[in-house]
Structure formats: C-alpha cells, structure tokens
Enzyme design. Structure first.
Site, PDB file in Angstrom:
ATOM      1  N   MET A   1      30.379 -19.789 101.358  1.00 59.67           N
ATOM      2  CA  MET A   1      29.967 -20.908 100.495  1.00 59.67           C
ATOM      3  C   MET A   1      31.176 -21.643  99.897  1.00 59.67           C
ATOM      4  SD  MET A   1      26.786 -18.982  98.670  1.00 59.67           S
ATOM      5  CE  MET A   1      27.567 -17.382  98.637  1.00 59.67           C
TER       6      MET A   1
ATOM      7  N   ASP B   1      13.872 -17.038 104.863  1.00 58.01           N
ATOM      8  CA  ASP B   1      14.870 -17.907 104.224  1.00 58.01           C
ATOM      9  C   ASP B   1      15.378 -18.988 105.162  1.00 58.01           C
ATOM     10  OD1 ASP B   1      15.092 -17.186 101.646  1.00 58.01           O
ATOM     11  OD2 ASP B   1      17.007 -16.125 101.828  1.00 58.01           O
TER      12      ASP B   1
ATOM     13  N   LYS C   1      15.117 -24.011 101.596  1.00 61.67           N
ATOM     14  CA  LYS C   1      15.049 -25.476 101.590  1.00 61.67           C
ATOM     15  C   LYS C   1      15.447 -26.000 102.963  1.00 61.67           C
ATOM     16  CE  LYS C   1      19.557 -25.739  99.520  1.00 61.67           C
ATOM     17  NZ  LYS C   1      20.321 -25.826  98.357  1.00 61.67           N
TER      18      LYS C   1
HETATM   19  C1  LIG Z   1      23.906 -17.458 100.626  1.00 64.48           C
HETATM   20  S1  LIG Z   1      25.188 -16.937 101.701  1.00 64.48           S
HETATM   21  C2  LIG Z   1      24.310 -15.740 102.632  1.00 64.48           C
HETATM   22  C3  LIG Z   1      25.222 -14.793 103.372  1.00 64.48           C
HETATM   23  C4  LIG Z   1      24.427 -13.783 104.196  1.00 64.48           C
HETATM   24  N1  LIG Z   1      23.637 -12.914 103.355  1.00 64.48           N
HETATM   25  C5  LIG Z   1      25.342 -12.928 105.076  1.00 64.48           C
HETATM   26  O1  LIG Z   1      25.433 -11.712 104.877  1.00 64.48           O
HETATM   27  O2  LIG Z   1      25.945 -13.485 106.007  1.00 64.48           O
HETATM   28  C6  LIG Z   1      25.292 -18.285 102.808  1.00 64.48           C
HETATM   29  C7  LIG Z   1      26.711 -18.549 103.274  1.00 64.48           C
HETATM   30  O3  LIG Z   1      27.046 -17.617 104.302  1.00 64.48           O
HETATM   31  C8  LIG Z   1      27.905 -18.235 105.239  1.00 64.48           C
HETATM   32  N2  LIG Z   1      27.235 -18.236 106.542  1.00 64.48           N
HETATM   33  C9  LIG Z   1      26.053 -17.690 106.839  1.00 64.48           C
HETATM   34  N3  LIG Z   1      25.769 -17.822 108.146  1.00 64.48           N
HETATM   35  C10 LIG Z   1      26.810 -18.486 108.696  1.00 64.48           C
HETATM   36  C11 LIG Z   1      27.135 -18.917 110.024  1.00 64.48           C
HETATM   37  N4  LIG Z   1      26.313 -18.686 111.045  1.00 64.48           N
HETATM   38  N5  LIG Z   1      28.315 -19.552 110.216  1.00 64.48           N
HETATM   39  C12 LIG Z   1      29.168 -19.753 109.210  1.00 64.48           C
HETATM   40  N6  LIG Z   1      28.919 -19.368 107.932  1.00 64.48           N
HETATM   41  C13 LIG Z   1      27.767 -18.736 107.676  1.00 64.48           C
HETATM   42  C14 LIG Z   1      28.163 -19.649 104.729  1.00 64.48           C
HETATM   43  O4  LIG Z   1      29.310 -19.608 103.923  1.00 64.48           O
HETATM   44  C15 LIG Z   1      26.921 -19.909 103.911  1.00 64.48           C
HETATM   45  O5  LIG Z   1      27.127 -20.915 102.945  1.00 64.48           O
END
Ligand SMILES: C[S@@+](CC[C@H](N)C(=O)[O-])C[C@H]1O[C@@H](n2cnc3c(N)ncnc32)[C@H](O)[C@@H]1O
Length: 245
Positions: A169, A35, A57
C-alpha cells in the site's frame, strides 16, 4: 455444533496460488463473502448453489463498512450455514483478518484460519527476487505505506536493518517513502522496484534505484521492494511470459 466461519487467504492474484485446503473449504461453503483483491478465478471452486457476496469496493463503489461485513458473517454463521470469508493474500498480513476473527469470537463464533500466500513473498518471486537471499539480506521486513493513524514507520530503523523492505500500500506515498529512506541514510543507489498486479497476466514492473524509482503510469495494487536482492529481478523474462499469456 458451535457456529463457525472459515477465514481464508486467496493468495496474491493467480488463482492457481490458492492452497488445496482453501479450495476444499470453498467447495464446502454455503455462503462466501469475498474481498476486492480476490481474483474471481478462485470462485470456480464454489458450488453453484452457494451464495457469493461481494464486500469489497469495485467499479468505483464504496467498500462495505467493516461492521456490516462482521454482522453478515455472524448472521449466516448463526443460521448454521457453512460460512467462508475470502481475503486477498494472507488474511493476517495487512488484511484485517485479526480484527474480524476477534469480532467473531466475541460473538461466540468459532473461527478457523486457512493461511494464504502473501503478496509480499509471491509478487517479488514472480520476478525471481528471493527476498531473504542470505548473501544480500538479513531478513525481510513487511511494512505498510498506509497506517490507520497516519503515523510514519521508523525509517531510520528500517534503513539500518539490512533487511529487504517490502512495502504494501505504498504506491501513493512512493516519492515520500523513497525520500524518507534516503534521508535516514540508505544509499540512493540501493536497488528498488515497483510491481503492479503481481502474478497476474497484467503484471507490470519497474526496476530502478532508491534515487530513481517512479510510480508514473502505475495505478495499483502494487508493492515496493527495496534492497540488494532486487538485483535478481528478471524483468525481460516476466515481460516475455506476459506477452505469451
Ligand atoms: C490490504 S493489503 C492486503 C495484503 C494481503 N492480505 C496479502 O497478504 O498479500 C493490499 C495491498 O497488498 C499489495 N498487493 C496485494 N496483491 C498484490 C498484487 N497482486 N500485486 C502487487 N501488490 C499486491 C498492494 O500493496 C495492495 O495495496
């Protein structure tokens, strides 16, 4: 042997936050579907003769349709290849891992899940924020700022919960989220912060309050953290660490 797929959480960003079990499964994989949010450093564990397929993407391209990803997983699994599906954070926390596992099992594919460190815990921790410090929070609530059907969370219930709110998000809807929580009765002086690219070298953070937090200059991926525990944020230490990296 029944065809199988291993669904793996890659952690929040820093490749060192990948679990040992995930690293071992990656080293055994023949095919890895990756991903967008997964740090490419995690692929260092993959054998050089394995096939890596990018399905997120990147570079302004459209993301691969979910149905096509599932088709690829089924196809490779039925060829008896050792198939890994690698997702950011934890696959079952806002990661569509549940949908993929369901689709695979419906096709007779066995699914093993290797959990990952979710951003909602690791990213606040990178600033020193203990999301459930018992003197300041009764718990932690993970919320999405972007629902499939566009429905709003129950802001009144969240405002009353006295839990730390970690919003995934939510960057695009930040102003609306902050206004909704205040309209629901949350104190405008409640500490709040925004953390972008958490655990990575380009991590950026802003600590403010519910009334003053702004997303200007942030592009994501970012998390919003709201609650008294945000008082523990050690912004200067994080900035010094980033400079030293
Ligand atoms: C589709 S969700 C996936 C979350 C993922 N499965 C998890 O457990 O962290 C994606 C969102 O996770 C958050 N996110 C993921 N990695 C991040 C990071 N390194 N720093 C800040 N926000 C993060 C953001 O809000 C992003 O838009």
């Amino acid at each position: 042997m029944r065809p199988r797929v291993t669904l793996i959480g890659a952690g929040p960003g820093d490749p060192e936050l990948l679990t040992l079990k995930a690293a071992r499964a990656l080293a055994a994989a023949d095919v890895v579907l990756v991903d967008e949010l997964v740090n490419r450093g995690c692929l260092a564990h993959v054998r050089s003769d394995a096939r890596i397929i990018e399905v997120g993407k990147r570079g302004g391209c459209k993301s691969t349709p979910q149905a096509f990803i599932e088709k690829l997983l089924v196809m490779y699994a039925k060829q008896n290849r050792n198939v890994v599906r690698l997702k950011g954070g934890d696959p079952f926390v806002f990661g569509r891992g549940g949908e993929e596992a369901e689709a695979l099992r419906a096709q007779g594919i066995e699914v093993e899940v290797i959990p990952g460190v979710t951003a909602g815990i690791a990213v606040p921790a990178s600033l020193g924020i203990p999301v459930t410090h018992r003197e300041f929070a009764r718990g932690v609530t993970f919320v999405t700022g972007h629902t499939k059907d566009g429905a709003e969370p129950d802001w009144q219930a969240l405002a009353r919960s006295r839990t730390t709110l970690v919003i995934y998000m939510g960057l695009r809807g930040l102003a609306k989220i902050l206004a909704s929580l205040q309209a629901a009765g949350m104190d405008p002086a409640t500490p709040a912060c925004l953390i972008e690219n958490g655990t990575l070298r380009n991590q950026k953070q802003r600590v403010a309050t519910l009334a003053t937090l702004s997303g200007e200059g942030f592009a994501g991926p970012a998390l919003i953290v709201i609650g008294d525990v945000v008082r523990f944020a050690r912004v200067e230490a994080a900035e010094l660490k980033a400079k030293a990296a």
